[in-house]
Design a protein around this motif. Structure first.
Motif, PDB file in Angstrom:
ATOM      1  N   GLY A  42      19.808 -18.462  47.249  1.00 55.78           N
ATOM      2  CA  GLY A  42      19.602 -19.287  48.421  1.00 55.78           C
ATOM      3  C   GLY A  42      18.729 -20.501  48.154  1.00 55.78           C
ATOM      4  O   GLY A  42      18.351 -20.773  46.995  1.00 55.78           O
ATOM      5  N   PRO A  43      18.392 -21.254  49.184  1.00 57.85           N
ATOM      6  CA  PRO A  43      17.579 -22.464  49.025  1.00 57.85           C
ATOM      7  C   PRO A  43      16.245 -22.170  48.356  1.00 57.85           C
ATOM      8  O   PRO A  43      15.613 -21.134  48.620  1.00 57.85           O
ATOM      9  CB  PRO A  43      17.380 -22.954  50.465  1.00 57.85           C
ATOM     10  N   ARG A  44      15.804 -23.067  47.523  1.00 57.16           N
ATOM     11  CA  ARG A  44      14.588 -22.887  46.728  1.00 57.16           C
ATOM     12  C   ARG A  44      13.384 -22.522  47.588  1.00 57.16           C
ATOM     13  O   ARG A  44      12.693 -21.527  47.343  1.00 57.16           O
ATOM     14  CB  ARG A  44      14.336 -24.186  45.949  1.00 57.16           C
ATOM     15  N   GLU A  45      13.111 -23.337  48.597  1.00 58.41           N
ATOM     16  CA  GLU A  45      11.915 -23.137  49.411  1.00 58.41           C
ATOM     17  C   GLU A  45      11.962 -21.797  50.135  1.00 58.41           C
ATOM     18  O   GLU A  45      10.957 -21.086  50.238  1.00 58.41           O
ATOM     19  CB  GLU A  45      11.762 -24.271  50.424  1.00 58.41           C
ATOM     20  N   LEU A  46      13.145 -21.432  50.644  1.00 59.38           N
ATOM     21  CA  LEU A  46      13.283 -20.172  51.374  1.00 59.38           C
ATOM     22  C   LEU A  46      13.127 -18.983  50.437  1.00 59.38           C
ATOM     23  O   LEU A  46      12.480 -17.981  50.786  1.00 59.38           O
ATOM     24  CB  LEU A  46      14.647 -20.133  52.066  1.00 59.38           C
ATOM     25  N   SER A  61      23.782 -29.415  43.745  1.00 61.25           N
ATOM     26  CA  SER A  61      24.058 -28.101  43.187  1.00 61.25           C
ATOM     27  C   SER A  61      24.288 -27.129  44.332  1.00 61.25           C
ATOM     28  O   SER A  61      24.091 -27.468  45.505  1.00 61.25           O
ATOM     29  CB  SER A  61      22.905 -27.636  42.287  1.00 61.25           C
ATOM     30  N   VAL A  62      24.704 -25.905  43.990  1.00 62.28           N
ATOM     31  CA  VAL A  62      25.031 -24.901  45.007  1.00 62.28           C
ATOM     32  C   VAL A  62      24.179 -23.664  44.751  1.00 62.28           C
ATOM     33  O   VAL A  62      24.184 -23.114  43.652  1.00 62.28           O
ATOM     34  CB  VAL A  62      26.532 -24.543  44.955  1.00 62.28           C
ATOM     35  N   HIS A  63      23.436 -23.221  45.760  1.00 62.33           N
ATOM     36  CA  HIS A  63      22.490 -22.119  45.614  1.00 62.33           C
ATOM     37  C   HIS A  63      22.982 -20.793  46.170  1.00 62.33           C
ATOM     38  O   HIS A  63      22.295 -19.765  46.068  1.00 62.33           O
ATOM     39  CB  HIS A  63      21.155 -22.468  46.272  1.00 62.33           C
ATOM     40  N   THR A  64      24.170 -20.777  46.763  1.00 67.09           N
ATOM     41  CA  THR A  64      24.739 -19.581  47.374  1.00 67.09           C
ATOM     42  C   THR A  64      26.198 -19.456  46.948  1.00 67.09           C
ATOM     43  O   THR A  64      26.905 -20.474  46.916  1.00 67.09           O
ATOM     44  CB  THR A  64      24.641 -19.648  48.908  1.00 67.09           C
ATOM     45  N   PRO A  65      26.689 -18.268  46.601  1.00 64.11           N
ATOM     46  CA  PRO A  65      28.092 -18.126  46.192  1.00 64.11           C
ATOM     47  C   PRO A  65      29.048 -18.787  47.166  1.00 64.11           C
ATOM     48  O   PRO A  65      28.993 -18.545  48.382  1.00 64.11           O
ATOM     49  CB  PRO A  65      28.281 -16.604  46.155  1.00 64.11           C
ATOM     50  N   THR A  66      29.932 -19.633  46.625  1.00 59.70           N
ATOM     51  CA  THR A  66      30.840 -20.449  47.436  1.00 59.70           C
ATOM     52  C   THR A  66      32.259 -20.330  46.892  1.00 59.70           C
ATOM     53  O   THR A  66      32.490 -20.418  45.689  1.00 59.70           O
ATOM     54  CB  THR A  66      30.381 -21.920  47.426  1.00 59.70           C
ATOM     55  N   TYR A  83      29.509 -13.550  52.333  1.00 57.97           N
ATOM     56  CA  TYR A  83      29.958 -13.508  53.723  1.00 57.97           C
ATOM     57  C   TYR A  83      28.837 -13.152  54.696  1.00 57.97           C
ATOM     58  O   TYR A  83      29.093 -12.648  55.786  1.00 57.97           O
ATOM     59  CB  TYR A  83      31.100 -12.502  53.872  1.00 57.97           C
ATOM     60  N   GLY A  84      27.598 -13.384  54.308  1.00 56.13           N
ATOM     61  CA  GLY A  84      26.506 -13.076  55.203  1.00 56.13           C
ATOM     62  C   GLY A  84      26.377 -11.578  55.412  1.00 56.13           C
ATOM     63  O   GLY A  84      26.216 -10.809  54.465  1.00 56.13           O
ATOM     64  N   GLN A 127      27.897 -26.897  53.932  1.00 57.21           N
ATOM     65  CA  GLN A 127      26.775 -27.737  53.525  1.00 57.21           C
ATOM     66  C   GLN A 127      25.452 -26.976  53.459  1.00 57.21           C
ATOM     67  O   GLN A 127      24.509 -27.418  52.792  1.00 57.21           O
ATOM     68  CB  GLN A 127      26.639 -28.927  54.480  1.00 57.21           C
ATOM     69  N   SER A 128      25.388 -25.815  54.105  1.00 57.63           N
ATOM     70  CA  SER A 128      24.166 -25.017  54.014  1.00 57.63           C
ATOM     71  C   SER A 128      24.017 -24.382  52.632  1.00 57.63           C
ATOM     72  O   SER A 128      22.955 -23.845  52.304  1.00 57.63           O
ATOM     73  CB  SER A 128      24.158 -23.927  55.094  1.00 57.63           C
ATOM     74  N   HIS A 129      25.067 -24.438  51.819  1.00 55.29           N
ATOM     75  CA  HIS A 129      25.018 -23.896  50.454  1.00 55.29           C
ATOM     76  C   HIS A 129      24.595 -24.944  49.425  1.00 55.29           C
ATOM     77  O   HIS A 129      24.393 -24.612  48.268  1.00 55.29           O
ATOM     78  CB  HIS A 129      26.400 -23.363  50.043  1.00 55.29           C
ATOM     79  N   VAL A 130      24.468 -26.183  49.847  1.00 55.97           N
ATOM     80  CA  VAL A 130      24.298 -27.306  48.922  1.00 55.97           C
ATOM     81  C   VAL A 130      22.838 -27.754  48.865  1.00 55.97           C
ATOM     82  O   VAL A 130      22.167 -27.863  49.896  1.00 55.97           O
ATOM     83  CB  VAL A 130      25.193 -28.489  49.342  1.00 55.97           C
ATOM     84  N   SER A 131      22.367 -28.004  47.654  1.00 46.89           N
ATOM     85  CA  SER A 131      21.056 -28.625  47.450  1.00 46.89           C
ATOM     86  C   SER A 131      21.264 -30.036  46.939  1.00 46.89           C
ATOM     87  O   SER A 131      21.870 -30.235  45.874  1.00 46.89           O
ATOM     88  CB  SER A 131      20.227 -27.832  46.424  1.00 46.89           C
ATOM     89  N   LYS A 132      20.810 -31.011  47.694  1.00 45.04           N
ATOM     90  CA  LYS A 132      20.908 -32.399  47.260  1.00 45.04           C
ATOM     91  C   LYS A 132      19.724 -32.726  46.361  1.00 45.04           C
ATOM     92  O   LYS A 132      18.602 -32.281  46.607  1.00 45.04           O
ATOM     93  CB  LYS A 132      20.897 -33.338  48.477  1.00 45.04           C
ATOM     94  N   LYS A 133      19.968 -33.472  45.301  1.00 44.71           N
ATOM     95  CA  LYS A 133      18.897 -33.876  44.403  1.00 44.71           C
ATOM     96  C   LYS A 133      19.231 -35.230  43.812  1.00 44.71           C
ATOM     97  O   LYS A 133      20.361 -35.718  43.922  1.00 44.71           O
ATOM     98  CB  LYS A 133      18.681 -32.828  43.311  1.00 44.71           C
ATOM     99  N   ILE A 134      18.277 -35.831  43.176  1.00 44.98           N
ATOM    100  CA  ILE A 134      18.476 -37.164  42.611  1.00 44.98           C
ATOM    101  C   ILE A 134      19.596 -37.113  41.578  1.00 44.98           C
ATOM    102  O   ILE A 134      19.550 -36.338  40.625  1.00 44.98           O
ATOM    103  CB  ILE A 134      17.178 -37.682  41.961  1.00 44.98           C
ATOM    104  N   GLY A 135      20.596 -37.923  41.804  1.00 47.07           N
ATOM    105  CA  GLY A 135      21.686 -38.021  40.849  1.00 47.07           C
ATOM    106  C   GLY A 135      22.759 -36.969  40.991  1.00 47.07           C
ATOM    107  O   GLY A 135      23.663 -36.907  40.158  1.00 47.07           O
ATOM    108  N   GLY A 136      22.703 -36.130  42.020  1.00 49.49           N
ATOM    109  CA  GLY A 136      23.757 -35.137  42.154  1.00 49.49           C
ATOM    110  C   GLY A 136      23.455 -34.064  43.172  1.00 49.49           C
ATOM    111  O   GLY A 136      22.627 -34.239  44.061  1.00 49.49           O
TER     112      GLY A 136
END
Length: 611
Positions: A554-558, A120-125, A586-587, A109-118
């Protein structure tokens, strides 16, 4: 010397390695060099044979990948690295339509960005379903990833590789889809076949195959993204601006859209002798098939490429297949080039935005822009062949170093003069033409890209040459033999097409951070780019629309806070001004990227972790 005394050993290592191997598949090369002790000694001691194996197996000669002199890997080590079964597929970016291949609830879940209506994934998964498999290739089109396994199995992610609610487009058929029986006919065929063979059933929505997985039921496709790939943009919004002719609107019934990929039941005499896969199909992972019948039973796909809404594949017998907007199932259509010898060797295939092309030895560069739809008669006799409408570009017979296909154009580097050329074609118009196209017309449609050719001439470096091309939509990349990367856009394409000499020509775009960095390959999305280095690192830059995550940083803000001079906030979007490293899957654990893919708002790749 008498010819009666000639044997394999008399040919010499150079001929055996460089000439004989040219006509063999990677598997046949391995079989050939274990025929006797002499051949086996050549195989174990020659790094050249591993270079040939690598290019045939993992690029199918899409480009002649060369080692960087600063690397510690030799060709043998590189081949075994790429063949490491610990490799894994990773995807990231926009999740719409299930294109990433997994549910958000089943990943970190640390790879996931929640947004209105869906989301997305910001880190290779990781798509774990493909773990412990040797993956030969990964490509991306507008709505999915296409994955080729070593055993020849072909898979795609997401609900569909195309937009089921939209109509036909080139290079598929433009007037009518392939024939598909109505539900009543399918039900009758199912009943008849079940009476003959209780093990064969229709359940599900995908394609003809031996035994569908239990508990799998059809689901209606969710609305996919219009425009180039996004929900908000109109499908034709970019067409006039970019000089690309859109196809006329076509109508589809609700039945067509809802059932566009349901499994087709074969006629009673179906030959569905395909081996069951070890990988389980899901709503977001589906298998693509070669046509049914004994003639296809022992064929194996060795190379794949994609356009916006189509997929093409080459098998080990020099046959090309397509899955496009005209398809009504997951069965590929065997493309037939009338008047081209079936024995001719296809050396490379490339899918473009609305065109496809291939290089054929002793023929030239073949570009096709539509095909005939599959008829009822063909369906009844299980004849999945289709005649393509195509042209052969003049002066390209054994005279092309590399080529790339975009939206209404083909770029190629000619061997004879090492110049870059553009062939411009209105795909929709040519698809509707009945009159033949002669060489003189094709020559008028082909022009040198003088902006890039003049740049090459102006360089002080000795023996500089263009070596490789990549394109998507109206963006393209040109590689040189001195590790230089040039970027082009629609401005360059249209300027070269025009006769206007009154304005200053746009110069090739040169990104300093990409020069002399041992770039192995580059992939292009809607607004973002990925670059894979020979050392196995992965770079990304460009624009990430609506926090879709396609840059993998990675996450937008970071990303913004950690890289304030490199990552710029543009409303709902972010822009990476210069190439930066994609987050490690893999970090802190090290490894190497060995292949990459990008299109639309999504990205992917194959990663081999260090042991």
């Amino acid at each position: 010397m008498s010819t009666n005394n000639l044997n394999i050993e008399s040919l010499g290592e150079d001929i055996l390695v460089n000439n004989v191997s040219k006509y063999l598949t990677s598997e046949e090369i391995l079989e050939f060099f274990i025929l006797d002790k002499h051949l086996y000694n050549i195989f174990t001691n020659s790094f050249s044979i591993y270079k040939i194996l690598y290019n045939k197996k993992y690029s199918n000669n899409l480009y002649d990948y060369t080692l960087d002199s600063s690397q510690n890997l030799n060709w043998k080590e590189l081949f075994y690295l790429r063949s490491n079964k610990s490799q894994e597929i990773f995807t990231w970016g926009e999740s719409n339509g299930g294109r990433l291949g997994y549910l958000s609830s089943r990943i970190d879940q640390s790879h996931v960005s929640k947004k209105i209506g869906g989301w997305s994934v910001h880190t290779p998964t990781n798509i774990s379903d493909f773990n412990n498999n040797l993956i030969v290739g990964i490509e991306a089109n507008g709505y999915s990833f296409i994955i080729l396994l070593n055993n020849g199995e072909l898979w795609f992610t997401g609900m569909d590789w195309k937009r089921p609610q939209f109509g036909l487009s080139t290079p598929g058929p433009i007037n009518e889809k392939d024939y598909r029986p109505n539900p009543g006919t399918m039900a009758l065929a199912s009943m008849n076949q079940e009476a003959q063979n209780r093990d064969d059933n229709i359940g599900g929505r995908r394609s003809i195959r031996p035994t569908p997985p239990p508990g799998r039921f059809g689901v209606l496709p969710i609305p996919l993204m219009a425009g180039r790939y996004t929900e908000s943009s109109s499908d034709d919004s970019d067409s006039n601006e970019n000089g690309i002719t859109p196809p006329p609107p076509t109508t589809t019934t609700s039945s067509d859209s809802a059932q566009s990929r349901r499994r087709l039941q074969s006629p009673p005499k179906s030959t569905t002798n395909r081996q069951q896969s070890k990988i389980q199909e899901t709503n977001f992972l589906s298998r693509l098939y070669l046509p049914p019948g004994d003639q296809y039973a022992n064929r194996k796909i060795v190379s794949i490429s994609t356009g916006r809404e189509h997929i093409i594949a080459l098998d080990d017998k020099n046959n090309i297949y397509t899955w496009d907007t005209g398809c009504n199932s997951n069965i590929g259509i065997h493309i037939n080039f009338e008047n081209i010898p079936k024995s001719a060797i296809v050396s490379k295939i490339v899918g473009g935005w609305n065109l496809s092309a291939c290089s054929i030895d002793d023929v030239g560069l073949v570009v096709w822009y539509t095909r005939a739809n599959l008829t009822k008669e063909q369906f009844d006799r299980q004849d999945y062949k289709s005649k393509a409408k195509y042209v052969i570009l003049p002066n390209t017979n054994n005279n092309v170093i590399d080529f790339a296909v975009g939206a209404d154009y083909v770029l190629y580097i000619k061997k004879s003069d090492n110049k870059l050329y553009q062939f411009r074609i209105n795909a929709q118009e040519f698809a509707t033409r009945d009159d033949p196209v002669d060489d003189e017309e094709l020559k008028r449609m082909t022009k040198p890209m003088d902006i890039f050719n003049d740049w090459k001439t102006s360089q002080t470096i000795a023996n500089i040459a263009f070596t490789k091309l990549k394109s998507c939509f109206t963006n393209f990349i040109v590689f040189t033999n001195h590790d230089q990367i040039l970027t082009g856009s629609n401005d360059h394409l249209l300027y070269s097409e025009s006769e206007n000499d009154s304005t200053d020509p746009p110069q090739p775009i040169i990104i300093p951070e990409l020069q002399n960095k041992n770039i192995k390959s580059i992939e292009i999305g809607d607004y973002h780019y990925l670059a894979l280095t020979n050392e196995g690192s992965l770079l990304s830059w460009g624009q990430e629309s609506r926090s879709c995550g396609c840059l993998g940083i990675g996450p937008r803000e970071l990303a913004i806070s950690e890289n304030p001079n490199q990552v710029i906030e543009l409303g709902n979007n972010i822009e990476v001004k210069t190439p930066m490293n994609v987050k490690s899957p893999y970090g802190n654990r090290k490894g190497k990227w060995v292949a990459i893919a990008a299109s639309g708002w999504h990205s992917g790749g194959i990663y081999v972790p260090d042991e």
